[in-house]
Every structure is written in C-alpha cells, then in structure tokens.
Enzyme design. Sequence first.
Site, PDB file in Angstrom:
ATOM      1  N   HIS A 134      36.281  55.445  39.499  1.00  0.00           N
ATOM      2  CA  HIS A 134      35.790  54.884  38.358  1.00  0.00           C
ATOM      3  C   HIS A 134      35.595  55.758  37.273  1.00  0.00           C
ATOM      4  O   HIS A 134      34.931  55.524  36.265  1.00  0.00           O
ATOM      5  CB  HIS A 134      34.788  53.536  38.877  1.00  0.00           C
ATOM      6  CG  HIS A 134      35.397  52.416  39.430  1.00  0.00           C
ATOM      7  ND1 HIS A 134      36.345  51.904  39.589  1.00  0.00           N
ATOM      8  CD2 HIS A 134      34.579  52.324  40.998  1.00  0.00           C
ATOM      9  CE1 HIS A 134      36.677  50.797  40.081  1.00  0.00           C
ATOM     10  NE2 HIS A 134      35.253  50.993  41.602  1.00  0.00           N
ATOM     11  N   ASP A 171      40.877  51.263  47.959  1.00  0.00           N
ATOM     12  CA  ASP A 171      39.095  51.171  48.271  1.00  0.00           C
ATOM     13  C   ASP A 171      40.045  49.380  47.693  1.00  0.00           C
ATOM     14  O   ASP A 171      40.841  48.655  46.575  1.00  0.00           O
ATOM     15  CB  ASP A 171      38.512  51.454  46.466  1.00  0.00           C
ATOM     16  CG  ASP A 171      37.505  51.082  46.752  1.00  0.00           C
ATOM     17  OD1 ASP A 171      36.346  51.938  47.123  1.00  0.00           O
ATOM     18  OD2 ASP A 171      37.579  49.519  45.777  1.00  0.00           O
ATOM     19  N   HIS A 173      38.593  47.834  44.712  1.00  0.00           N
ATOM     20  CA  HIS A 173      38.948  48.139  43.023  1.00  0.00           C
ATOM     21  C   HIS A 173      39.114  49.126  42.784  1.00  0.00           C
ATOM     22  O   HIS A 173      40.028  49.685  43.426  1.00  0.00           O
ATOM     23  CB  HIS A 173      37.292  48.693  42.978  1.00  0.00           C
ATOM     24  CG  HIS A 173      36.357  47.785  43.009  1.00  0.00           C
ATOM     25  ND1 HIS A 173      35.384  47.743  44.270  1.00  0.00           N
ATOM     26  CD2 HIS A 173      35.346  46.245  42.816  1.00  0.00           C
ATOM     27  CE1 HIS A 173      34.005  46.846  44.062  1.00  0.00           C
ATOM     28  NE2 HIS A 173      34.694  45.750  43.643  1.00  0.00           N
ATOM     29  N   ASP A 251      35.590  48.962  51.665  1.00  0.00           N
ATOM     30  CA  ASP A 251      34.372  46.934  50.612  1.00  0.00           C
ATOM     31  C   ASP A 251      35.876  45.778  50.925  1.00  0.00           C
ATOM     32  O   ASP A 251      35.574  45.459  50.004  1.00  0.00           O
ATOM     33  CB  ASP A 251      34.062  47.314  49.149  1.00  0.00           C
ATOM     34  CG  ASP A 251      34.885  48.557  48.804  1.00  0.00           C
ATOM     35  OD1 ASP A 251      36.006  48.212  48.747  1.00  0.00           O
ATOM     36  OD2 ASP A 251      34.971  48.721  46.756  1.00  0.00           O
TER      37      ASP A 251
HETATM   38 ZN   LIG Z   1      35.463  49.492  45.823  1.00  0.00          ZN
END
Ligand SMILES: [Zn+2]
Length: 315
Positions: A134, A171, A173, A251
């Site tokens: 990120h 991941d 996200h 995750d």
């Molecule tokens: Zn994540």
Amino acid sequence: MTTDKKLPIVYDKAYNIGFFGIEKLHPFDTAKYGKIVKHLNKTLGIKTNQFHAPYAISNEELLKVHSEHYLNSLNNKETIAGVAEMGILTKLPLKMLQNKLLFPIRLATGGTLVAGSLAVEHGWAINLSGGYHHAKENNGEGFCFFADINLLIETLREENKIKSAMIVDLDAHQGNGHESIHGEDSLVYIFDMYNQHIYPREFQLKKYIDYDIPLNHKISDETYLKLLKEHLPKAIETSKPDIMIYAAGTDIYEHDPLGNLKISKQGIIERDSIVFSLALQNDIPIVMLLSGGYHKDSGPIIGESIEKLINMIDE
Ligand SMILES: [Zn+2]
C-alpha cells in the site's frame, strides 16, 4: 535437510515488532515471524544461522521510490501514527517509534532486497516479512511505510539483473501502492487478486492492473483456487517476466479479521504451492514476501506452507 546449509530465506528476530502492548491496538500478531521460524525448526530442523540476514534500508536507497518530502515526514509522530493507523502512537516519544516500529520495517525492507538478489541466484527466495503493497511515492498507508516491492524492481534493474518483473499480489487487499508507483511502467506486469469490497477500494488505480481479478466477500477455496489455476498461467505466458514478486498475504484466511474471504489453511498452502510451481516450471526466479495476515494462525500457516515449499524444491 542438511544441517548448516544456508537457505535463500531472509530473517532477523528484530522483524517482530513489540512494545507497550502495541498488538492490542492493531490487529496484528507481533510474534508472527518468530512462529514461522519456530515451525521450520521443529519440522525441518532449520536453525536461525541458516537464514540470511537483512540490513536496515537507508533513506538514500528509499529515494529510488519515495519523495524526500515523505521520507522527511517520518520524523514526525503524526505521520508515523497515520501510516500505522494508530492515533495513540502520537503519545509516545518519536525516538521510541523510530527504534521499535520503523527500524524493524527498515530491516524488513532491506530484507526484501537481500531476498531479491538471492532469488536471482537460486531461483527462489523468501523474506519472512515485507510485501508492503500500500506504500506510495508520497505517502504510506495501511501499515505500509516503504514500497519494498517497487524498490526491489528498481534496484535489480539498476544492477542489470532484470528488465521486466511481474507482481503477483494475492494479499486480500488491492495493491494500490505498487499500482500507483509502477502502473505506467510497461515492463512491470501486475496480477492482482483481492477482495474488491474492502480497503483500499481505489478503483481509479484498477487501470494499472494488467490482470485484474476482483473477488467478492467470503469466496471459497474451490472458487479461489480455480481462478488462480486458470488465470495465473495465462498471465505468466503473456508477460514472461524476468522475476516474479509474490505478495503472499495470509489475510485471505477464513478467520482473518480484515480480509473477509473464506480460504482455509489448506487452501493457503495450496495457493503458495501453485504460485511456486508455476515459477519453477517456467524458470522464473520468485521472491515471496509475506504482506498482510492478522490472525494468530497466520505464522503457523506460513510456517507449514514454507515447509511444504522447501520439500517441493528439494525433490
Ligand atoms: Zn492485506
């Protein structure tokens, strides 16, 4: 497993972040990395001296992907607390935040670079941390301070070790950080499979994803693995990269508090094995980075998965 042979795995016990019960303020497991090492020791007899050591990344190196303004802003408690998404950190002394929080992350970022060189040399490598997908040029977010994935690509290119790269971001996200930094670079191919309904929902960056697989909440092992097996080989075939950088976030796990997907432990282990097998079959060096994973089972699951990967590579 022979006893003292070095493995292309990068780790330092200082990767484990822990101070003043920080783990109670953010849903992460401060001992996650140590649990992986413990598992590998128990099952394969791997000792800590078989790992490669990381080094703390300097601001000079980070300037390859970050602005000076952003790096300077990390001398400010508000910025650090903002990236970590823990306002309460502003109550602590700056020195403490830099030593106990930023230093382990600087080490893990250096660890990604060490793992990158090892992967070019050995065909594969794992940094037992990193994968901060990120972080952007001018800011960090979502607990990602430094864009280690993009920094690795830039560094390997400067060293003339690669020209092109593929980011395989699994991941839970969306990898908005690497998308914003390398999205317009035609030699960086981005494969991203993520829950589209959770943070960061930065849909304007979707145009930078070369192979976009947005997922819905609570997706099952069967659907997830089928998508991966169908699409990842096509993406590799199209991009033929010089290196694969794998953001192996756990995750996606069914009990993870943030991912909201429904992948079992076995599903995660199979996912990692699919990605590694494809890299090995296609003779593409692969670097695995751990990215997110906020459940206490994350460490043991990653440990078991890496155990299987090492056995697979050894065969
Ligand atoms: Zn994540």
